[in-house]
Design an enzyme around this catalytic site. Structure first.
Site, mmCIF file in Angstrom:
data_model
loop_
_atom_site.group_PDB
_atom_site.id
_atom_site.type_symbol
_atom_site.label_atom_id
_atom_site.label_comp_id
_atom_site.label_asym_id
_atom_site.label_seq_id
_atom_site.Cartn_x
_atom_site.Cartn_y
_atom_site.Cartn_z
ATOM 1 N N GLY A 100 -13.406 -3.815 0.606
ATOM 2 C CA GLY A 100 -14.766 -3.287 0.788
ATOM 3 C C GLY A 100 -15.124 -2.270 -0.274
ATOM 4 O O GLY A 100 -16.228 -2.281 -0.824
ATOM 5 N N LYS A 158 -19.791 -15.359 3.576
ATOM 6 C CA LYS A 158 -21.241 -15.186 3.741
ATOM 7 C C LYS A 158 -21.947 -14.648 2.520
ATOM 8 O O LYS A 158 -21.465 -13.729 1.871
ATOM 9 C CB LYS A 158 -21.481 -14.207 4.896
ATOM 10 C CG LYS A 158 -21.061 -14.733 6.236
ATOM 11 C CD LYS A 158 -21.844 -13.979 7.304
ATOM 12 C CE LYS A 158 -20.977 -13.493 8.422
ATOM 13 N NZ LYS A 158 -21.258 -12.150 8.848
ATOM 14 N N ARG A 187 0.824 -1.218 0.000
ATOM 15 C CA ARG A 187 0.000 0.000 0.000
ATOM 16 C C ARG A 187 0.859 1.270 0.000
ATOM 17 O O ARG A 187 0.433 2.290 -0.550
ATOM 18 C CB ARG A 187 -0.936 -0.006 1.196
ATOM 19 C CG ARG A 187 -2.059 -1.001 0.983
ATOM 20 C CD ARG A 187 -3.007 -1.037 2.143
ATOM 21 N NE ARG A 187 -4.225 -1.726 1.756
ATOM 22 C CZ ARG A 187 -5.132 -2.158 2.608
ATOM 23 N NH1 ARG A 187 -4.969 -1.975 3.892
ATOM 24 N NH2 ARG A 187 -6.211 -2.774 2.168
ATOM 25 N N GLY A 190 -8.889 -7.408 -0.737
ATOM 26 C CA GLY A 190 -9.111 -8.228 0.445
ATOM 27 C C GLY A 190 -8.462 -9.593 0.366
ATOM 28 O O GLY A 190 -7.310 -9.727 -0.044
#
Ligand code: AMP
Length: 394
Positions: free
Chosen positions: A374, A198, A37, A351
């Site tokens: 996200g 999920k 990053r 992610g």
């Protein structure tokens, strides 16, 4: 992109506040374990240096929850950045306090400083206008280059843009180019691969991708909710009982839209959540009670690979199994390998899938690996990202 970038305004010699995403992983001794990053922020910083700017960098690190916690200090980032740029990056002792004010007031052209962790103040995540204003008074221009937090309306990602001319840096520009092109103008066949734990986290993105893709591939923990929704036993596999109707609706929507909806056909099950647990491969329609599905099986890898090899654009978000445990990383790694071999635009949505691709040493074989998990998911969902909406239009 219809938002202005650093190229579109006159920055020469100006004092510029740059929101970066320096939220890097560190070990217990505050050694940076992955500087990706920080490296990703350099093109924008270099451009500002070339334009004789006085550069004030800011970022969050971890979740100090509004308190000053030394383990979340950005000092190691200043050091790493100094090393990478070959020039000193001055470290402020605070965010909007005496130290930051003094350093920023004395900053000369081509000098760089870094504010302390913006999340040492609760006002950051509250998007407090006073706090945003205090940040803004140190500079003349605001540049957002933190794609990883662009889906958050925080003081340093959104609030500050109310007080300063606001444009994007090169990292956000690049993210929007690749993610945006994939969604708006994909070369077909366009295949999306969704995994992760999920269904509830990915409903929005499944729903919106069904409007765009030719094939939707589902793997990972969320596949079991789809099996349960079709009346099959899933043993102890993760399954969201309250999402069965929704799973059926999504499958119906795929059918109506003519989207090929691919679920696993076999699965590697384990006895318990343990890296050394006993495991075996079974058909997805025959998952035994007391066993838990942790990965896609060999037949599924073949099925998915065949479909992916036909694609011209692939977007992938979420691992296809419990990839943190080696014996259940086979599916995720095999699919990463297929992606690395095909002649197509391959986009990894940040992610865990980005981590998996990097772990497999295949990162340089992908067209684009997003720096925001996200944020990329919300972008693919078609949501507006506050950290981008707040920037000046072209
Ligand atoms: P997400 O944040 O939703 O993308 O989920 C990522 C997490 O899902 C990773 O930690 C994976 O290990 C986990 N995961 C993927 N497949 C499974 C599975 N079959 N059972 C349990 N966890 C899984």
């Amino acid at each position: 992109m219809n938002k202005k970038t650093v190229r579109d305004i006159d920055l020469k010699g100006k004092k510029v506040l740059v929101r970066c995403d320096f939220n890097v992983p560190m070990d217990e001794n505050q050694n940076i374990t992955d500087n990706t990053r920080i490296v990703a922020a350099i093109p924008t910083i270099q451009y500002l240096l070339d334009n004789n700017c006085k550069i004030i960098l800011c970022s969050h690190l971890g979740r100090p929850k509004g308190e000053v916690k030394p383990e979340y200090s950005l000092k190691p980032v200043a050091k790493e950045l100094s090393k990478l740029l070959g020039t000193e990056v001055k470290m402020a002792e605070d965010v909007i306090g005496e130290s930051a004010k003094k350093l920023s007031a004395n900053l000369q052209e081509k000098e760089i400083m870094l504010l302390e962790n913006v999340r040492f103040h609760r006002e950051e995540t509250d998007n407090n206008p006073e706090f945003a204003k205090a940040l803004s008074t140190m500079a003349e221009v605001y540049v957002n280059d933190a794609f990883g937090t662009a889906h958050r309306a925080h003081a340093s990602t959104e609030g500050v843009a109310k007080f300063l001319p606001a444009v994007s840096g090169f990292l956000i520009e690049k993210e929007l180019k690749f993610l945006g092109n994939a969604i708006e103008n994909p070369e077909r066949p366009f295949v999306a691969i969704l995994g992760g734990a999920k269904v509830s986290d990915k409903i929005g993105v499944i729903d919106s991708l069904l409007e765009k893709v030719d094939t939707l591939i589902i793997g990972g923990g969320m596949a079991y909710t789809f099996f349960k929704a079709q009346g099959y036993e899933v043993g102890n596999s993760i399954c969201e009982i309250d999402k069965l109707d929704l799973a059926r609706e999504l499958m119906q929507k795929a059918e109506q839209k003519g989207v090929k909806f691919l679920l696993p056909v076999d699965t590697k099950v384990g006895k318990e959540y343990d890296k050394n647990t006993e495991s075996k491969t079974v058909k997805c329609t025959e998952i035994p009670a007391d066993w838990e599905g942790f990965d896609i099986g060999e037949e599924t890898i073949k099925l998915f690979a065949e479909e992916i090899r036909k694609a011209k654009t692939v977007v992938w978000n979420g691992p296809l199994g419990l990839f943190e445990f080696e014996q259940f990383a086979v599916g995720t790694n095999s699919i990463a390998k297929v992606l690395s071999e095909i002649d197509a635009t391959t986009i990894i949505g940040g992610g865990d899938s980005a981590a998996a691709v990097e772990k497999a040493n295949l990162a340089d074989k992908m067209t684009h690996i997003s720096t925001g998990g996200g944020a990329s998911l919300e972008f693919l969902e078609g949501k507006k990202l506050p950290g981008i909406e707040c920037l000046q239009d072209k």
